[in-house]
Design a protein around this motif. Structure first.
Motif, PDB file in Angstrom:
ATOM      1  N   SER A  85      -7.078   8.613 -12.793  1.00 32.58           N
ATOM      2  CA  SER A  85      -5.719   8.634 -13.048  1.00 32.58           C
ATOM      3  C   SER A  85      -5.466   9.532 -14.032  1.00 32.58           C
ATOM      4  O   SER A  85      -5.373  10.735 -13.974  1.00 32.58           O
ATOM      5  CB  SER A  85      -5.337   7.390 -13.223  1.00 32.58           C
ATOM      6  N   ARG A  93       3.543   9.884 -10.698  1.00 31.97           N
ATOM      7  CA  ARG A  93       2.857   9.695 -11.687  1.00 31.97           C
ATOM      8  C   ARG A  93       2.504  11.077 -12.345  1.00 31.97           C
ATOM      9  O   ARG A  93       2.296  11.842 -11.324  1.00 31.97           O
ATOM     10  CB  ARG A  93       1.681   8.822 -11.850  1.00 31.97           C
ATOM     11  N   ARG A 149       0.811  -1.259  -0.041  1.00 33.77           N
ATOM     12  CA  ARG A 149       0.086   0.061   0.082  1.00 33.77           C
ATOM     13  C   ARG A 149       0.852   1.325   0.070  1.00 33.77           C
ATOM     14  O   ARG A 149       0.635   2.246  -0.715  1.00 33.77           O
ATOM     15  CB  ARG A 149      -1.083   0.042   1.246  1.00 33.77           C
ATOM     16  N   ALA A 150       1.982   1.471   0.960  1.00 27.37           N
ATOM     17  CA  ALA A 150       2.928   2.514   0.750  1.00 27.37           C
ATOM     18  C   ALA A 150       3.585   2.488  -0.487  1.00 27.37           C
ATOM     19  O   ALA A 150       3.599   3.635  -1.002  1.00 27.37           O
ATOM     20  CB  ALA A 150       3.717   2.140   1.986  1.00 27.37           C
ATOM     21  N   TRP A 151       3.932   1.532  -1.101  1.00 29.49           N
ATOM     22  CA  TRP A 151       4.834   1.645  -2.416  1.00 29.49           C
ATOM     23  C   TRP A 151       3.683   2.191  -3.416  1.00 29.49           C
ATOM     24  O   TRP A 151       4.277   2.977  -4.332  1.00 29.49           O
ATOM     25  CB  TRP A 151       5.211   0.262  -2.915  1.00 29.49           C
ATOM     26  N   ASN A 152       2.571   1.450  -3.560  1.00 23.72           N
ATOM     27  CA  ASN A 152       1.523   2.291  -4.470  1.00 23.72           C
ATOM     28  C   ASN A 152       1.105   3.591  -4.308  1.00 23.72           C
ATOM     29  O   ASN A 152       1.064   4.393  -5.319  1.00 23.72           O
ATOM     30  CB  ASN A 152       0.029   1.404  -4.568  1.00 23.72           C
ATOM     31  N   GLN A 153       1.312   4.230  -3.097  1.00 27.73           N
ATOM     32  CA  GLN A 153       1.134   5.676  -2.779  1.00 27.73           C
ATOM     33  C   GLN A 153       2.202   6.317  -3.348  1.00 27.73           C
ATOM     34  O   GLN A 153       2.119   7.358  -3.915  1.00 27.73           O
ATOM     35  CB  GLN A 153       1.076   5.930  -1.375  1.00 27.73           C
ATOM     36  N   VAL A 154       3.645   5.812  -3.271  1.00 27.06           N
ATOM     37  CA  VAL A 154       4.749   6.608  -3.922  1.00 27.06           C
ATOM     38  C   VAL A 154       4.823   6.587  -5.192  1.00 27.06           C
ATOM     39  O   VAL A 154       4.953   7.579  -5.851  1.00 27.06           O
ATOM     40  CB  VAL A 154       6.012   5.627  -3.227  1.00 27.06           C
ATOM     41  N   ALA A 159       2.031   6.434  -7.149  1.00 31.20           N
ATOM     42  CA  ALA A 159       0.949   7.586  -7.362  1.00 31.20           C
ATOM     43  C   ALA A 159       1.516   8.912  -7.385  1.00 31.20           C
ATOM     44  O   ALA A 159       1.093   9.708  -8.225  1.00 31.20           O
ATOM     45  CB  ALA A 159      -0.230   7.250  -6.628  1.00 31.20           C
ATOM     46  N   ALA A 160       2.106   9.047  -6.531  1.00 27.31           N
ATOM     47  CA  ALA A 160       2.756  10.622  -6.474  1.00 27.31           C
ATOM     48  C   ALA A 160       3.652  10.985  -7.336  1.00 27.31           C
ATOM     49  O   ALA A 160       3.783  12.079  -7.831  1.00 27.31           O
ATOM     50  CB  ALA A 160       3.409  10.752  -4.860  1.00 27.31           C
TER      51      ALA A 160
END
Length: 87
Positions: A64, A34, A24-29, A31-32
């Motif tokens: 997105s 992109r 979850r933390a990696w996906n937030q990174v 997304a930031a």
């Protein structure tokens, strides 16, 4: 050895694994990092695409990099790179 402190949600009926928190933390990174859509809901834009054609309308929603464009002829979906502001 250092242990990471993770809130124990098992007592609240929701078991959580450390790997799911890391994902979850990696996906937030990611997304930031992109590129984001510069248009907000309610902006008047022109969309031009060889498949959808050219349509003028208002941004109804964003997800997105895709934008839902509401026009008089209906609803069309564009990539935000195919849009520009109305003159």
């Amino acid at each position: 050895m250092v242990k990471a402190h993770v809130q124990d949600l098992a007592s609240m009926g929701q078991p959580v694994r450390l790997s799911s928190l890391v994902v979850r933390a990696w996906n937030q990174v990611l997304a930031a990092l992109r590129p984001g859509c510069p248009y907000q809901v309610g902006d008047a834009v022109v969309g031009e695409d060889p498949f959808n054609g050219r349509h003028e309308g208002i941004v109804m929603s964003r997800r997105s990099s895709f934008v839902e464009l509401g026009t008089a002829a209906g609803v069309f979906y564009y990539d935000h790179r195919q849009l520009r502001r109305q003159d």
